[in-house]
Design a protein around this motif. Structure first.
Motif, PDB file in Angstrom:
ATOM      1  N   LYS A 158       1.926  -7.137   4.652  1.00 12.50           N
ATOM      2  CA  LYS A 158       2.000  -6.425   5.922  1.00 12.50           C
ATOM      3  C   LYS A 158       3.439  -6.324   6.422  1.00 12.50           C
ATOM      4  O   LYS A 158       3.694  -5.946   7.560  1.00 12.50           O
ATOM      5  CB  LYS A 158       1.115  -7.119   6.960  1.00 12.50           C
ATOM      6  CG  LYS A 158      -0.367  -7.120   6.579  1.00 12.50           C
ATOM      7  CD  LYS A 158      -1.236  -7.760   7.659  1.00 12.50           C
ATOM      8  CE  LYS A 158      -2.698  -7.708   7.254  1.00 12.50           C
ATOM      9  NZ  LYS A 158      -3.586  -8.295   8.294  1.00 12.50           N
TER      10      LYS A 158
ATOM     11  N   LEU B  48      -2.587  -7.629  -0.001  1.00 15.23           N
ATOM     12  CA  LEU B  48      -1.796  -6.712   0.818  1.00 15.23           C
ATOM     13  C   LEU B  48      -0.662  -7.432   1.551  1.00 15.23           C
ATOM     14  O   LEU B  48      -0.877  -8.435   2.218  1.00 15.23           O
ATOM     15  CB  LEU B  48      -2.703  -6.025   1.847  1.00 15.23           C
ATOM     16  CG  LEU B  48      -2.018  -5.075   2.841  1.00 15.23           C
ATOM     17  CD1 LEU B  48      -1.486  -3.832   2.119  1.00 15.23           C
ATOM     18  CD2 LEU B  48      -2.992  -4.678   3.955  1.00 15.23           C
TER      19      LEU B  48
ATOM     20  N   LEU C  69      -5.136   2.827   4.808  1.00 15.54           N
ATOM     21  CA  LEU C  69      -4.368   1.804   5.515  1.00 15.54           C
ATOM     22  C   LEU C  69      -4.493   2.027   7.017  1.00 15.54           C
ATOM     23  O   LEU C  69      -4.249   3.131   7.517  1.00 15.54           O
ATOM     24  CB  LEU C  69      -2.896   1.864   5.103  1.00 15.54           C
ATOM     25  CG  LEU C  69      -2.013   0.744   5.674  1.00 15.54           C
ATOM     26  CD1 LEU C  69      -2.359  -0.589   5.015  1.00 15.54           C
ATOM     27  CD2 LEU C  69      -0.528   1.071   5.487  1.00 15.54           C
TER      28      LEU C  69
ATOM     29  N   TRP D  22       0.838  -1.198   0.000  1.00 12.59           N
ATOM     30  CA  TRP D  22       0.000   0.000   0.000  1.00 12.59           C
ATOM     31  C   TRP D  22       0.874   1.250   0.000  1.00 12.59           C
ATOM     32  O   TRP D  22       1.891   1.301   0.687  1.00 12.59           O
ATOM     33  CB  TRP D  22      -0.887  -0.013   1.249  1.00 12.59           C
ATOM     34  CG  TRP D  22      -1.906   1.078   1.303  1.00 12.59           C
ATOM     35  CD1 TRP D  22      -3.196   1.020   0.880  1.00 12.59           C
ATOM     36  CD2 TRP D  22      -1.734   2.408   1.828  1.00 12.59           C
ATOM     37  NE1 TRP D  22      -3.840   2.210   1.092  1.00 12.59           N
ATOM     38  CE2 TRP D  22      -2.962   3.081   1.676  1.00 12.59           C
ATOM     39  CE3 TRP D  22      -0.661   3.098   2.398  1.00 12.59           C
ATOM     40  CZ2 TRP D  22      -3.144   4.402   2.075  1.00 12.59           C
ATOM     41  CZ3 TRP D  22      -0.832   4.406   2.791  1.00 12.59           C
ATOM     42  CH2 TRP D  22      -2.060   5.045   2.636  1.00 12.59           C
TER      43      TRP D  22
ATOM     44  N   ILE E  29     -11.916  -3.628  -2.179  1.00  8.65           N
ATOM     45  CA  ILE E  29     -11.339  -3.630  -0.834  1.00  8.65           C
ATOM     46  C   ILE E  29     -10.983  -5.045  -0.388  1.00  8.65           C
ATOM     47  O   ILE E  29      -9.903  -5.299   0.169  1.00  8.65           O
ATOM     48  CB  ILE E  29     -12.313  -2.982   0.175  1.00  8.65           C
ATOM     49  CG1 ILE E  29     -12.593  -1.523  -0.210  1.00  8.65           C
ATOM     50  CG2 ILE E  29     -11.745  -3.061   1.585  1.00  8.65           C
ATOM     51  CD1 ILE E  29     -11.378  -0.620  -0.226  1.00  8.65           C
ATOM     52  N   LYS E  30     -11.885  -5.984  -0.647  1.00 14.20           N
ATOM     53  CA  LYS E  30     -11.626  -7.376  -0.271  1.00 14.20           C
ATOM     54  C   LYS E  30     -10.394  -7.915  -1.001  1.00 14.20           C
ATOM     55  O   LYS E  30      -9.531  -8.579  -0.398  1.00 14.20           O
ATOM     56  CB  LYS E  30     -12.852  -8.233  -0.601  1.00 14.20           C
ATOM     57  CG  LYS E  30     -12.704  -9.692  -0.182  1.00 14.20           C
ATOM     58  CD  LYS E  30     -13.976 -10.480  -0.490  1.00 14.20           C
ATOM     59  CE  LYS E  30     -13.833 -11.945  -0.096  1.00 14.20           C
ATOM     60  NZ  LYS E  30     -15.074 -12.715  -0.391  1.00 14.20           N
TER      61      LYS E  30
ATOM     62  N   LYS F 153      -2.621  -3.363  10.104  1.00 10.67           N
ATOM     63  CA  LYS F 153      -3.844  -4.094  10.424  1.00 10.67           C
ATOM     64  C   LYS F 153      -4.543  -4.533   9.146  1.00 10.67           C
ATOM     65  O   LYS F 153      -4.686  -5.719   8.873  1.00 10.67           O
ATOM     66  CB  LYS F 153      -4.777  -3.233  11.275  1.00 10.67           C
ATOM     67  CG  LYS F 153      -6.059  -3.941  11.706  1.00 10.67           C
ATOM     68  CD  LYS F 153      -6.940  -3.026  12.554  1.00 10.67           C
ATOM     69  CE  LYS F 153      -8.224  -3.741  12.966  1.00 10.67           C
ATOM     70  NZ  LYS F 153      -9.109  -2.859  13.766  1.00 10.67           N
ATOM     71  N   ASP F 154      -4.988  -3.556   8.340  1.00 14.10           N
ATOM     72  CA  ASP F 154      -5.682  -3.876   7.100  1.00 14.10           C
ATOM     73  C   ASP F 154      -5.950  -2.601   6.303  1.00 14.10           C
ATOM     74  O   ASP F 154      -5.535  -1.503   6.701  1.00 14.10           O
ATOM     75  CB  ASP F 154      -7.007  -4.611   7.367  1.00 14.10           C
ATOM     76  CG  ASP F 154      -8.008  -3.777   8.183  1.00 14.10           C
ATOM     77  OD1 ASP F 154      -7.744  -2.574   8.432  1.00 14.10           O
ATOM     78  OD2 ASP F 154      -9.058  -4.319   8.564  1.00 14.10           O
ATOM     79  N   ILE F 155      -6.646  -2.752   5.197  1.00 13.51           N
ATOM     80  CA  ILE F 155      -7.148  -1.623   4.406  1.00 13.51           C
ATOM     81  C   ILE F 155      -8.618  -1.483   4.737  1.00 13.51           C
ATOM     82  O   ILE F 155      -9.384  -2.458   4.666  1.00 13.51           O
ATOM     83  CB  ILE F 155      -6.942  -1.866   2.900  1.00 13.51           C
ATOM     84  CG1 ILE F 155      -5.453  -1.913   2.575  1.00 13.51           C
ATOM     85  CG2 ILE F 155      -7.642  -0.783   2.080  1.00 13.51           C
ATOM     86  CD1 ILE F 155      -5.146  -2.363   1.160  1.00 13.51           C
ATOM     87  N   ASP F 156      -9.042  -0.282   5.128  1.00 17.28           N
ATOM     88  CA  ASP F 156     -10.433  -0.111   5.544  1.00 17.28           C
ATOM     89  C   ASP F 156     -11.368   0.071   4.353  1.00 17.28           C
ATOM     90  O   ASP F 156     -10.937   0.035   3.192  1.00 17.28           O
ATOM     91  CB  ASP F 156     -10.566   1.037   6.560  1.00 17.28           C
ATOM     92  CG  ASP F 156     -10.353   2.427   5.956  1.00 17.28           C
ATOM     93  OD1 ASP F 156     -10.369   2.571   4.710  1.00 17.28           O
ATOM     94  OD2 ASP F 156     -10.189   3.382   6.740  1.00 17.28           O
TER      95      ASP F 156
ATOM     96  N   ASN G 277      -7.096  -6.365   0.335  1.00 19.90           N
ATOM     97  CA  ASN G 277      -6.653  -6.986   1.585  1.00 19.90           C
ATOM     98  C   ASN G 277      -6.072  -8.375   1.342  1.00 19.90           C
ATOM     99  O   ASN G 277      -5.157  -8.810   2.054  1.00 19.90           O
ATOM    100  CB  ASN G 277      -7.804  -7.046   2.582  1.00 19.90           C
ATOM    101  CG  ASN G 277      -7.959  -5.751   3.358  1.00 19.90           C
ATOM    102  OD1 ASN G 277      -7.042  -5.317   4.053  1.00 19.90           O
ATOM    103  ND2 ASN G 277      -9.118  -5.106   3.237  1.00 19.90           N
ATOM    104  N   LYS G 278      -6.590  -9.070   0.335  1.00 18.55           N
ATOM    105  CA  LYS G 278      -6.052 -10.389  -0.001  1.00 18.55           C
ATOM    106  C   LYS G 278      -4.613 -10.281  -0.522  1.00 18.55           C
ATOM    107  O   LYS G 278      -3.741 -11.089  -0.166  1.00 18.55           O
ATOM    108  CB  LYS G 278      -6.942 -11.064  -1.049  1.00 18.55           C
ATOM    109  CG  LYS G 278      -6.464 -12.453  -1.473  1.00 18.55           C
ATOM    110  CD  LYS G 278      -7.384 -13.060  -2.509  1.00 18.55           C
ATOM    111  CE  LYS G 278      -7.218 -12.399  -3.871  1.00 18.55           C
ATOM    112  NZ  LYS G 278      -7.993 -13.106  -4.928  1.00 18.55           N
TER     113      LYS G 278
END
Length: 249
Positions: free
Chosen positions: A212, A210, A235, A120, A203-204, A227-230, A207-208
């Motif tokens: 970290k 992404l 981020l 990201w 978005i889904k 944590k994740d992408i909202d 996150n798949k």
């Protein structure tokens, strides 16, 4: 499809894979300062038209740049391009544009069994090495998005700095058709526009893909973690006591 310069081979592959797509206007440069500079000049003197996106493709650029104006080494053998895509809509979701492009590039590469991930907001990595970087921009007039544009660099057959990796090293071959991969990148740009209205899917998928492993600059990996992408494409990072939301736009 209008072709300016020596982009005929790219057009050949694009026609084979694109299906019912808009009529691209392609310009080819042997060497230039940067494709971003060339595209900006083109847009300054030419009006972007509905259903006719434009791309500038260079074999080599001597003053390329990426996120935060960082220098992007752009030697022969890579794919260096800038493109603008007409939108003319008030419904376009600019907050997820970088993610929609990122996931479509990831999907494109994974179709060829290249295990890539999304760093990201706008880098594509193989392991700990950067394969692709892209710089997205959204051009608006009031509440209407007029067009979006990207500057993109992909390491293919070129030598890379230590933090980068080329497609030839990933695939362990130099028998790579740059024109074919250029066409695939252009198609991915189109596909990213097509899925802009599918926010939940974007978005889904983001996150798949992404990774970290790499925090944005300024955050200590011993203290913070991703944590994740909202749901708005931001981020989220956290430590033991707090959470921060980092925005791309």
């Amino acid at each position: 499809m209008k072709v300016i310069g020596s982009a005929a081979k790219t057009v050949f592959y694009l026609k084979k894979i694109q299906g019912q797509y808009p009529s691209w206007r392609l310009h080819y440069k042997i060497k230039c300062k940067s494709t971003e500079h060339e595209l900006s000049n083109w847009l300054r003197y030419s009006e972007i038209k509905r259903n006719q996106p434009v791309a500038i493709i260079a074999r080599e650029q001597f003053s390329g740049f990426g996120q935060n104006s960082k220098i992007w080494v752009s030697k022969k053998g890579g794919i260096w391009l800038s493109a603008a895509y007409p939108i003319f809509s008030k419904e376009f979701t600019s907050q997820i544009f970088n993610l929609s492009l990122g996931i479509k590039i990831c999907e494109m590469l994974r179709q060829d069994n290249i295990n890539v991930c999304l760093k990201w907001p706008n880098d594509i990595f193989v392991g700990s090495k950067k394969l692709i970087g892209f710089l997205p921009r959204v051009i608006t007039r009031g509440k209407e998005t007029i067009y979006v544009r990207i500057g993109l660099g992909m390491n293919v057959l070129n030598q890379t700095p230590s933090e980068g990796i080329s497609l030839s090293k990933v695939l362990k071959t130099k028998n790579i058709n740059q024109d074919y991969w250029t066409a695939k990148v252009i198609k991915a740009f189109h596909d990213s526009i097509e899925c802009n209205n599918k926010k939940e899917y974007v978005i889904k998928s983001a996150n798949k893909f992404l990774t970290k492993r790499f925090l944005p600059s300024g955050f200590c990996p011993q203290t913070w973690k991703i944590k994740d992408i909202d749901s708005n494409g931001n981020l989220r990072i956290q430590n033991d006591t707090q959470e921060k939301v980092l925005r791309r736009f």
